[in-house]
Design a protein around this motif. Sequence first.
Motif, PDB file in Angstrom:
ATOM      1  N   GLY A   1       0.520  -1.182  -0.121  1.00  0.00           N
ATOM      2  CA  GLY A   1      -0.138   0.089  -0.024  1.00  0.00           C
ATOM      3  C   GLY A   1       0.770   1.300  -0.019  1.00  0.00           C
ATOM      4  N   ASN A   2       0.236   2.409   0.138  1.00  0.00           N
ATOM      5  CA  ASN A   2       0.701   3.687   0.060  1.00  0.00           C
ATOM      6  C   ASN A   2      -0.019   4.692   1.204  1.00  0.00           C
ATOM      7  N   PRO A   3       0.752   5.147   1.967  1.00  0.00           N
ATOM      8  CA  PRO A   3      -0.308   5.947   3.041  1.00  0.00           C
ATOM      9  C   PRO A   3      -0.673   7.403   2.328  1.00  0.00           C
ATOM     10  N   GLU A   4      -0.334   7.527   1.010  1.00  0.00           N
ATOM     11  CA  GLU A   4      -0.436   8.838   0.350  1.00  0.00           C
ATOM     12  C   GLU A   4      -1.354   8.584  -0.933  1.00  0.00           C
ATOM     13  N   GLY A   5      -1.510   7.242  -1.263  1.00  0.00           N
ATOM     14  CA  GLY A   5      -2.293   6.849  -2.121  1.00  0.00           C
ATOM     15  C   GLY A   5      -3.719   6.857  -2.380  1.00  0.00           C
ATOM     16  N   THR A   6      -4.474   6.080  -3.029  1.00  0.00           N
ATOM     17  CA  THR A   6      -5.913   5.870  -3.047  1.00  0.00           C
ATOM     18  C   THR A   6      -6.350   5.354  -1.747  1.00  0.00           C
ATOM     19  N   VAL A   7      -7.767   5.362  -1.646  1.00  0.00           N
ATOM     20  CA  VAL A   7      -8.308   4.838  -0.247  1.00  0.00           C
ATOM     21  C   VAL A   7      -7.629   3.455  -0.083  1.00  0.00           C
ATOM     22  N   ALA A   8      -7.993   2.520  -1.146  1.00  0.00           N
ATOM     23  CA  ALA A   8      -7.284   1.269  -0.802  1.00  0.00           C
ATOM     24  C   ALA A   8      -6.131   0.989  -0.709  1.00  0.00           C
ATOM     25  N   GLU A   9      -5.066   1.700  -1.349  1.00  0.00           N
ATOM     26  CA  GLU A   9      -3.718   1.767  -0.997  1.00  0.00           C
ATOM     27  C   GLU A   9      -3.350   2.354   0.463  1.00  0.00           C
ATOM     28  N   GLN A  10      -4.198   3.161   1.057  1.00  0.00           N
ATOM     29  CA  GLN A  10      -4.202   3.594   2.247  1.00  0.00           C
ATOM     30  C   GLN A  10      -4.571   2.602   3.351  1.00  0.00           C
TER      31      GLN A  10
END
Length: 309
Positions: free
Chosen positions: A98-107
């Motif tokens: 994931g990515n804390p700054e990404g899309t809702v799914a990535e967050q």
Amino acid sequence: MIKTIFETDLPVDEQFSIKKNTITNGSGKKRICIVTGTHGDELEGQFICFQLQKEILEEIDMLDGTVEVYPALNPMGIDSITRGIPNFDLDMNRIFPGNPEGTVAEQTAAAIVADLSGADLVIDIHSSNIFLREVPQARINVMTAETLVPYARHMNVNFIWVHDAATVLEATLAHSLNSRGTPTIVVELGVGMRINHYYGKNMVLGIKNLMKEMGMWKGLVDSSRIVEPILSQGDSVSFVNAPASGIFSTETHNESIVEEGDSLGQIIDPLTGAVIEDVKAPCRGYLFTIRAYPVCYEGSLLARIHRLV
């Protein structure tokens, strides 16, 4: 103690949230995490989460450590019995870490990884899909086998499959956590959209047995019910695919030993009453996967067999 590890607003005044329940007693030093509900059509883990917590709470004084239960990593998928995340058309187990700054799914994925990191062990429970029925098994990447196989041997699974890819891809939760030094075992059992209470209770027994080995459980565990798993390494699994389309009719059960040439089932034509193909076992071995959904097409997976000498 119930805690929300990720929450965000959705349209029409709805909330998306992922929660965990933490049970702690004694020193609380060792921490084991039970994770499930990544795919919304895999429901075996829902019963396992319930039963494990029920049994621990009934003998809470026997616990010496922390058990964290994450029953629904994809709560909207479970609500709609949808494999992926509804409206996003995403397989959640392909977006980690994931990515804390990404899309809702990535967050969401990033929050899950952050919350699980540092555990002594994570057990990532899956069912099969609606097409296949699986014996309780641990699936372990060859790169982490030395660390994880000793844990899996205590988990009351019938089968340990050490292999290179398939369910242990780079974007999965297990790979993301293992690569960060948090040991994570993938468990698969049963069939999609169903709950097998026998398998579920045996898995709970296995988790408690493993906790006992880890020094986290002081209660009694019926060792006579703990099975010695078959360990499959290297290229020892044969895949049986449908040679033709039709209805796969079988009375063969997994957890059985088949001989080379044994009939695994027949592909039949309901319109003409003809047997299109009698599907034979290609080798002697342990049948750990059998097709549960009868409709098949040429190339559909019908069975998997661990070859025995």
